[in-house]
Design a protein around this motif. Structure first.
Motif, PDB file in Angstrom:
ATOM      1  N   GLY A 204       0.800  -1.511  -0.005  1.00 45.56           N
ATOM      2  CA  GLY A 204      -0.006  -0.045   0.158  1.00 45.56           C
ATOM      3  C   GLY A 204       0.886   1.301  -0.074  1.00 45.56           C
ATOM      4  N   VAL A 205       2.042   1.071  -0.310  1.00 44.93           N
ATOM      5  CA  VAL A 205       3.098   2.135  -0.224  1.00 44.93           C
ATOM      6  C   VAL A 205       2.396   3.672  -1.187  1.00 44.93           C
ATOM      7  N   LEU A 206       1.802   3.302  -2.280  1.00 42.51           N
ATOM      8  CA  LEU A 206       0.908   4.101  -3.139  1.00 42.51           C
ATOM      9  C   LEU A 206      -0.498   4.300  -2.751  1.00 42.51           C
ATOM     10  N   ALA A 207      -0.829   3.831  -1.745  1.00 43.05           N
ATOM     11  CA  ALA A 207      -2.542   3.889  -1.243  1.00 43.05           C
ATOM     12  C   ALA A 207      -3.297   3.320  -2.265  1.00 43.05           C
ATOM     13  N   ARG A 208      -2.880   2.152  -2.870  1.00 41.69           N
ATOM     14  CA  ARG A 208      -3.686   1.423  -3.948  1.00 41.69           C
ATOM     15  C   ARG A 208      -3.937   2.261  -5.214  1.00 41.69           C
ATOM     16  N   GLY A 209      -3.031   3.063  -5.448  1.00 44.01           N
ATOM     17  CA  GLY A 209      -3.114   3.949  -6.675  1.00 44.01           C
ATOM     18  C   GLY A 209      -3.393   5.519  -6.444  1.00 44.01           C
ATOM     19  N   LEU A 210      -4.091   5.774  -5.219  1.00 42.47           N
ATOM     20  CA  LEU A 210      -4.468   7.057  -5.002  1.00 42.47           C
ATOM     21  C   LEU A 210      -3.264   8.086  -5.011  1.00 42.47           C
ATOM     22  N   ILE A 211      -2.067   7.733  -4.614  1.00 43.55           N
ATOM     23  CA  ILE A 211      -0.777   8.518  -4.784  1.00 43.55           C
ATOM     24  C   ILE A 211      -0.289   8.327  -5.959  1.00 43.55           C
ATOM     25  N   SER A 212      -0.855   9.025  -7.265  1.00 43.55           N
ATOM     26  CA  SER A 212      -0.365   9.147  -8.288  1.00 43.55           C
ATOM     27  C   SER A 212      -0.946  10.263  -9.141  1.00 43.55           C
ATOM     28  N   ASP A 213      -0.657  10.406 -10.339  1.00 43.02           N
ATOM     29  CA  ASP A 213      -1.142  11.488 -11.166  1.00 43.02           C
ATOM     30  C   ASP A 213      -2.266  10.975 -11.982  1.00 43.02           C
ATOM     31  N   SER A 214      -3.260   9.950 -11.687  1.00 41.47           N
ATOM     32  CA  SER A 214      -4.044   9.483 -12.521  1.00 41.47           C
ATOM     33  C   SER A 214      -5.290   9.190 -11.797  1.00 41.47           C
ATOM     34  N   TRP A 215      -5.464   9.506 -10.673  1.00 39.05           N
ATOM     35  CA  TRP A 215      -6.659   9.368  -9.832  1.00 39.05           C
ATOM     36  C   TRP A 215      -7.636  10.583  -9.887  1.00 39.05           C
ATOM     37  N   PRO A 216      -8.538  10.470 -10.742  1.00 34.82           N
ATOM     38  CA  PRO A 216      -9.470  11.849 -10.805  1.00 34.82           C
ATOM     39  C   PRO A 216     -10.421  11.786  -9.608  1.00 34.82           C
ATOM     40  N   ARG A 217     -10.619  13.159  -9.174  1.00 37.02           N
ATOM     41  CA  ARG A 217     -11.926  13.293  -8.145  1.00 37.02           C
ATOM     42  C   ARG A 217     -13.111  12.743  -8.721  1.00 37.02           C
ATOM     43  N   GLY A 218     -13.934  12.093  -7.770  1.00 37.92           N
ATOM     44  CA  GLY A 218     -15.257  11.643  -8.192  1.00 37.92           C
ATOM     45  C   GLY A 218     -15.015  10.345  -8.863  1.00 37.92           C
ATOM     46  N   ARG A 219     -14.031   9.633  -8.597  1.00 39.13           N
ATOM     47  CA  ARG A 219     -13.641   8.322  -9.607  1.00 39.13           C
ATOM     48  C   ARG A 219     -14.764   7.367  -9.131  1.00 39.13           C
ATOM     49  N   THR A 220     -15.191   6.638 -10.310  1.00 39.67           N
ATOM     50  CA  THR A 220     -16.075   5.579 -10.302  1.00 39.67           C
ATOM     51  C   THR A 220     -15.236   4.371 -10.413  1.00 39.67           C
ATOM     52  N   PHE A 221     -15.685   3.281  -9.864  1.00 45.16           N
ATOM     53  CA  PHE A 221     -14.758   2.031  -9.916  1.00 45.16           C
ATOM     54  C   PHE A 221     -15.523   0.870 -10.575  1.00 45.16           C
ATOM     55  N   ALA A 222     -14.739   0.069 -11.307  1.00 45.88           N
ATOM     56  CA  ALA A 222     -15.423  -0.995 -12.115  1.00 45.88           C
ATOM     57  C   ALA A 222     -15.965  -1.994 -10.889  1.00 45.88           C
ATOM     58  N   PRO A 223     -16.928  -2.890 -11.496  1.00 47.22           N
ATOM     59  CA  PRO A 223     -17.350  -3.997 -10.606  1.00 47.22           C
ATOM     60  C   PRO A 223     -16.053  -4.791 -10.118  1.00 47.22           C
ATOM     61  N   GLY A 224     -16.222  -5.313  -9.117  1.00 48.70           N
ATOM     62  CA  GLY A 224     -15.214  -5.934  -8.364  1.00 48.70           C
ATOM     63  C   GLY A 224     -13.988  -5.375  -7.891  1.00 48.70           C
ATOM     64  N   ASP A 225     -13.724  -4.151  -7.933  1.00 51.18           N
ATOM     65  CA  ASP A 225     -12.647  -3.311  -7.374  1.00 51.18           C
ATOM     66  C   ASP A 225     -13.107  -2.780  -6.036  1.00 51.18           C
ATOM     67  N   VAL A 226     -12.419  -3.540  -5.295  1.00 52.52           N
ATOM     68  CA  VAL A 226     -12.573  -3.449  -3.612  1.00 52.52           C
ATOM     69  C   VAL A 226     -12.500  -1.735  -3.146  1.00 52.52           C
ATOM     70  N   ARG A 227     -11.800  -1.062  -3.855  1.00 52.68           N
ATOM     71  CA  ARG A 227     -11.670   0.389  -3.594  1.00 52.68           C
ATOM     72  C   ARG A 227     -12.950   1.001  -3.470  1.00 52.68           C
ATOM     73  N   GLY A 228     -13.880   0.722  -4.282  1.00 51.39           N
ATOM     74  CA  GLY A 228     -15.029   1.359  -4.427  1.00 51.39           C
ATOM     75  C   GLY A 228     -16.127   1.038  -3.099  1.00 51.39           C
ATOM     76  N   LYS A 229     -15.587  -0.065  -2.241  1.00 51.58           N
ATOM     77  CA  LYS A 229     -16.212  -0.466  -1.006  1.00 51.58           C
ATOM     78  C   LYS A 229     -15.357   0.126   0.150  1.00 51.58           C
ATOM     79  N   THR A 230     -14.214   0.836  -0.011  1.00 52.24           N
ATOM     80  CA  THR A 230     -13.735   1.284   0.787  1.00 52.24           C
ATOM     81  C   THR A 230     -13.579   2.734   1.458  1.00 52.24           C
ATOM     82  N   PRO A 231     -14.069   3.214   2.722  1.00 48.67           N
ATOM     83  CA  PRO A 231     -14.198   4.605   2.692  1.00 48.67           C
ATOM     84  C   PRO A 231     -12.966   5.511   2.345  1.00 48.67           C
ATOM     85  N   ARG A 232     -11.758   5.286   2.485  1.00 46.39           N
ATOM     86  CA  ARG A 232     -10.682   6.142   2.166  1.00 46.39           C
ATOM     87  C   ARG A 232     -10.608   6.414   0.541  1.00 46.39           C
TER      88      ARG A 232
END
Length: 332
Positions: A204-232
């Motif tokens: 998790g050193v990049l916080a599952r991709g959050l620490i990047s230049d490619s994470w937009p605000r208001g991101r939607t997640f694909a089915p099966g992506d656990v990040r869509g069920k994670t508060p952070r």
């Protein structure tokens, strides 16, 4: 490639490890051809530590790693494998099984899927609350004696569990989430590991991709992506945390680096006993991560990171609610 050693008793590994989970599970669909190309690129670049789990894609990830290693020398790679997660066919988690019989059974299946006669570091993914850790680690120690496992690891273990496990047999490393956004291990767990000669492989050193230049605000997640069920990673918590990433990005740019490279370099700077795992699923992400090895953060840089992202600044649980009881730490 820079190298580090996993604790007082563990193997030498590359300073960066490759976490393979996302190639098979939990982050939405992955391109298998690109995953294999990324694995080959990592090995060609000198990455020797590959981290997988028997429940990543219900065996798919181990088979993927096997294919990537088909024409490689086995002794050039350190395989770190997690076991113990119980799942339904639809992927639903049912808990963890740390019974000695489950240890030996899981190991037998992993050896077969990976096409190897030994696993370098073997660990239960989470401590089974129904089974004393002494029994689980004792079973892994039996596998070490038999030659099927080289070293014992732990994952997301609390201080009491770490001490009890280390009293049974030498523990090479603790795998636990650690990043500029998640520094909870610094309070008690990291000092204890250093006292006992146990390294930290930081996921998790990049916080599952959050620490990047490619994470937009208001991101939607694909089915099966656990990040869509994670508060952070959702809602107002995600917006707040992206603000922290923006502040870190400003520090990174002052050094001519990307925000991901700065986060990896920060983790590397926390001690030679810490080995960050990067979960790259694509070659471009891998090459960006490797660039962090050329970035050395001095005292002024580290102070700037501290000011941009103070300890405890991140908001939101780092796992879905059903997984929180199994974690060593509940907060950043």
């Amino acid at each position: 490639m820079l190298n580090r050693v996993l604790g007082a008793t563990g193997p030498q590994v590359s300073a960066l490890g490759l976490g393979c989970m996302g190639m098979s599970a939990l982050y939405g669909p992955a391109d298998e051809k690109e995953s294999l190309a990324t694995l080959h690129a990592a090995l060609d670049a000198g990455i020797t530590l590959l981290d997988t789990g028997d429940f990543y894609g219900m065996g798919h990830n181990e088979l993927l790693v096997r294919e990537a290693l088909r024409h490689r020398r086995r002794d050039d790679v350190v395989l770190s494998v997690k076991f113990g997660a119980l799942r339904r066919p639809d992927g639903t988690f049912l808990g963890y099984d740390g019974r000695p019989a489950a240890v030996h059974t899981s190991l037998a299946y992993s050896l077969q899927r990976l096409g190897t006669d030994h696993i370098d570091v073997y660990r239960i993914a989470r401590t089974d609350p129904q089974v004393p850790i002494e029994e689980t680690v004792g079973a892994i120690a039996e596998a070490v004696t038999a030659g099927h496992v080289r070293h014992i690891g732990l994952s997301e273990a609390d201080p009491d569990t770490i001490r009890r496990a280390a009293a049974v047999a030498p523990v090479a490393d603790l795998q636990i989430e650690y990043s500029v956004l998640d520094r909870g291990i610094e309070r008690e767990i990291l000092p204890l590991c250093r006292e006992l000669g146990i390294a930290v492989t930081a996921y998790g050193v990049l916080a599952r991709g959050l620490i990047s230049d490619s994470w937009p605000r208001g991101r939607t997640f694909a089915p099966g992506d656990v990040r869509g069920k994670t508060p952070r990673y959702t809602g107002a918590d995600a917006d707040h945390n992206l603000g922290l990433v923006d502040a870190l990005r400003a520090v990174a740019r002052s050094r001519g680096a990307t925000v991901a490279q700065a986060a990896i370099a920060w983790a590397l700077a926390q001690g030679s006993d810490i080995v960050p795992l990067v979960g790259a699923r694509r070659r471009d992400r891998l090459h960006e991560a490797l660039g962090a090895l050329d970035l050395t953060l001095g005292p002024e840089d580290l102070a700037a990171v501290e000011a941009a992202v103070p300890p405890g600044a991140a908001r939101g649980d780092r796992y879905p609610a059903d997984q929180m009881p199994y974690l060593a730490l509940r907060s950043a």
